[in-house]
Design a protein around this motif. Structure first.
Motif: not given
Length: 115
Positions: A33-36, A61-62, A67-69, A74-78
């Motif tokens: 995902d571009p944002v991530r 612009d979110l 952003i927290s989601h 990213l956290r869950e993916a390690g």
């Protein structure tokens, strides 16, 4: 098809087993995902230092929940670790996670050239 010696070899010493491939695929998917991908880039640019979510949100612009989601994925993916301090959460890159991704992608001849 297996590549012939010297062609497109990675730094892996053997092909990925199915469990490792599944784990890496989840990590790559999180970066899809571009944002991530931008979030990882912003946090990685801190060169090992932690970054507050309050510093990340203005770069997009979110909404803050969106952003927290993305940060949670990213956290869950390690890829990230986090620490809550009061109302703010601070994020840091997990270098070993990025190294695992790199090991799959960088050809052996490129790693030898950089040594």
């Amino acid at each position: 098809m297996i590549a012939s010696p010297g062609c497109c070899e990675t730094t892996l010493s053997s092909p990925l087993d199915s469990a490792t491939a599944a784990t890496l695929a989840t990590t790559f998917k999180a970066l899809g995902d571009p944002v991530r991908l931008r979030l990882v880039s912003l946090i990685a640019a801190a060169r090992g230092e932690e970054v507050c979510v309050c510093e990340l949100t203005p770069a997009f612009d979110l909404s803050q929940p969106t952003i927290s989601h993305h940060l949670k994925v990213l956290r869950e993916a390690g890829l990230l670790t986090s620490e809550r301090r009061g109302t703010w959460v601070y994020y840091r890159i997990v270098p070993e996670a990025l190294q695992r991704l790199s090991d799959v992608l960088i050809p052996v001849d490129m790693t030898a050239a950089s040594a």
